[in-house]
Design a protein around this motif. Structure first.
Motif, mmCIF file in Angstrom:
data_model
loop_
_atom_site.group_PDB
_atom_site.id
_atom_site.type_symbol
_atom_site.label_atom_id
_atom_site.label_comp_id
_atom_site.label_asym_id
_atom_site.label_seq_id
_atom_site.Cartn_x
_atom_site.Cartn_y
_atom_site.Cartn_z
ATOM 1 N N GLU A 276 -38.581 42.408 152.393
ATOM 2 C CA GLU A 276 -39.001 41.019 152.586
ATOM 3 C C GLU A 276 -39.641 40.765 153.955
ATOM 4 O OE1 GLU A 276 -35.364 38.899 150.052
ATOM 5 O OE2 GLU A 276 -35.054 39.518 152.145
ATOM 6 N N LYS B 281 -35.791 30.448 154.331
ATOM 7 C CA LYS B 281 -34.961 30.042 153.197
ATOM 8 C C LYS B 281 -35.738 30.118 151.881
ATOM 9 C CE LYS B 281 -31.069 28.393 151.571
ATOM 10 N NZ LYS B 281 -29.837 29.211 151.594
ATOM 11 N N GLU B 282 -36.969 29.614 151.899
ATOM 12 C CA GLU B 282 -37.762 29.603 150.670
ATOM 13 C C GLU B 282 -38.197 30.998 150.252
ATOM 14 O OE1 GLU B 282 -40.976 26.956 151.459
ATOM 15 O OE2 GLU B 282 -39.796 25.137 151.081
ATOM 16 N N GLN B 283 -38.556 31.849 151.213
ATOM 17 C CA GLN B 283 -39.077 33.174 150.901
ATOM 18 C C GLN B 283 -37.983 34.183 150.553
ATOM 19 O OE1 GLN B 283 -42.324 34.191 150.702
ATOM 20 N NE2 GLN B 283 -43.035 32.118 151.103
ATOM 21 N N THR B 284 -36.822 34.059 151.173
ATOM 22 C CA THR B 284 -35.804 35.102 151.017
ATOM 23 C C THR B 284 -34.441 34.601 150.555
ATOM 24 O OG1 THR B 284 -34.949 34.936 153.286
ATOM 25 C CG2 THR B 284 -36.923 36.296 152.946
ATOM 26 N N ASN B 285 -34.209 33.304 150.634
ATOM 27 C CA ASN B 285 -32.908 32.692 150.328
ATOM 28 C C ASN B 285 -31.828 33.078 151.351
ATOM 29 O OD1 ASN B 285 -31.557 30.855 148.586
ATOM 30 N ND2 ASN B 285 -30.404 32.543 147.687
ATOM 31 N N HIS B 286 -32.240 33.627 152.483
ATOM 32 C CA HIS B 286 -31.302 33.952 153.559
ATOM 33 C C HIS B 286 -31.171 32.761 154.497
ATOM 34 C CE1 HIS B 286 -30.776 38.134 152.528
ATOM 35 N NE2 HIS B 286 -32.090 38.310 152.481
ATOM 36 N N ASP B 287 -30.030 32.692 155.164
ATOM 37 C CA ASP B 287 -29.787 31.635 156.141
ATOM 38 C C ASP B 287 -30.291 32.097 157.513
ATOM 39 O OD1 ASP B 287 -28.990 29.235 157.126
ATOM 40 O OD2 ASP B 287 -26.862 29.461 156.614
ATOM 41 N N PHE C 128 -26.997 37.900 151.397
ATOM 42 C CA PHE C 128 -27.528 37.606 150.071
ATOM 43 C C PHE C 128 -28.364 38.771 149.542
ATOM 44 C CE2 PHE C 128 -31.146 36.178 147.514
ATOM 45 C CZ PHE C 128 -30.488 35.623 146.428
ATOM 46 N N ARG D 138 -30.523 39.810 145.901
ATOM 47 C CA ARG D 138 -30.961 39.456 144.538
ATOM 48 C C ARG D 138 -30.456 40.501 143.567
ATOM 49 N NH1 ARG D 138 -35.294 37.528 147.555
ATOM 50 N NH2 ARG D 138 -35.878 35.380 147.066
#
Length: 283
Positions: A248, A216-222, A278, A280
């Motif tokens: 990533e 979550k922190e590195q990629t914002n993926h679930d 998601f 960017r």
């Protein structure tokens, strides 16, 4: 923030310089037609000189061809992205008209292969700076952002059409070798740039919460956690499932190994993803 912008500018300058050197060295040595609007500009240069005795400036042709793609960039992709792309377009055009080429080889096959590699590296510099080399790159990135699929192979198909015209009007030998140039460039670029590649991670770990936090922190993926059972020892282990972009995955795998050295990670290249994913956005 300033450091990041300086890095982007340096990458664009390096990309422009390499692009110009490549055109004046490998491309001109073998009379190749590179991809995109640069290739179209060189084709028009060759036609005007061969049939009308006129030597048109490369930079002016490239600037004219990029007017509409720049409009697409500002309207649909991102203002900073387009501004940095304009730096690349302006510099590469000027440098191609100004700097001399290097005499390395006259072998047309070597020029095709190494010219294609240099072309891909130059474009990759721009993409790493969140910009482009202009022309069809704007269109390709726009399509990729909208569909989530890589469009480089479709761009290559369009370039082949330009080469057919070059073969009819200029030289079939150079046109056919230009296909090798563009194929090498496309494949190297697909290898170097992973933004639109999707990677599926299956992670067997006893620390699923820590692993999810890293993802979550590195990629914002679930991610999704499944409960599994090892067949050999009969012990239960959670499995974390997530899909991330190719750019990533490498860094993420290292972070996961640091958090859980015993984790078992299966990395799978995903052909396509249907559903929410998601991405960017470009600035």
């Amino acid at each position: 923030m300033i450091k990041k912008e300086i890095k982007r500018l340096v990458l664009c300058v390096l990309g422009a310089l390499l692009m110009a050197v490549n055109i004046n060295t490998f491309v001109h040595s073998a009379n190749l037609i590179p991809g995109g609007f640069s290739g179209l500009a060189l084709l028009i240069q060759n036609i005007s000189q061969k049939y009308f005795g006129l030597k048109l400036p490369f930079s002016i042709l490239v600037y004219i061809f990029n007017i509409y793609p720049i409009y697409i960039g500002f309207k649909h992709i991102g203002k900073k992205f387009t501004l940095y792309s304009m730096v690349m377009i302006i510099l590469s055009g000027l440098l191609t008209d100004i700097i001399p080429g290097l005499k390395i080889t006259d072998d047309i096959l070597l020029c095709s292969i190494f010219g294609g590699i240099c072309n891909a590296v130059a474009i990759n510099f721009c993409l790493l700076a969140d910009s482009s080399s202009g022309g069809t790159d704007f269109i390709s990135i726009y399509v990729s952002e909208k569909t989530g699929q890589s469009a480089w192979n479709y761009i290559m198909a369009g370039n082949v059409c330009v080469l057919i015209v070059a073969g009819i009007l200029i030289n079939w030998n150079a046109a056919l070798y230009s296909i090798i140039f563009q194929y090498v460039s496309t494949q190297v670029l697909n290898f170097l740039y992973k933004r639109y590649e999707k990677i599926t991670l299956l992670i067997v770990t006893d620390k699923p919460d820590e692993i999810y936090k890293i993802i979550k922190e590195q990629t914002n993926h679930d991610a999704t956690v499944f409960n599994g059972k090892g067949c050999f020892q009969g012990t239960e282990h959670p499995m974390v499932y997530s899909v991330v972009s190719g750019s990533e995955s490498g860094k993420l795998e290292k972070q996961i190994r640091l958090a859980d050295p015993e984790a078992f990670i299966n990395v799978i290249r995903s052909k396509s993803i249907v559903g929410r994913f998601f991405k960017r956005s470009l600035d």
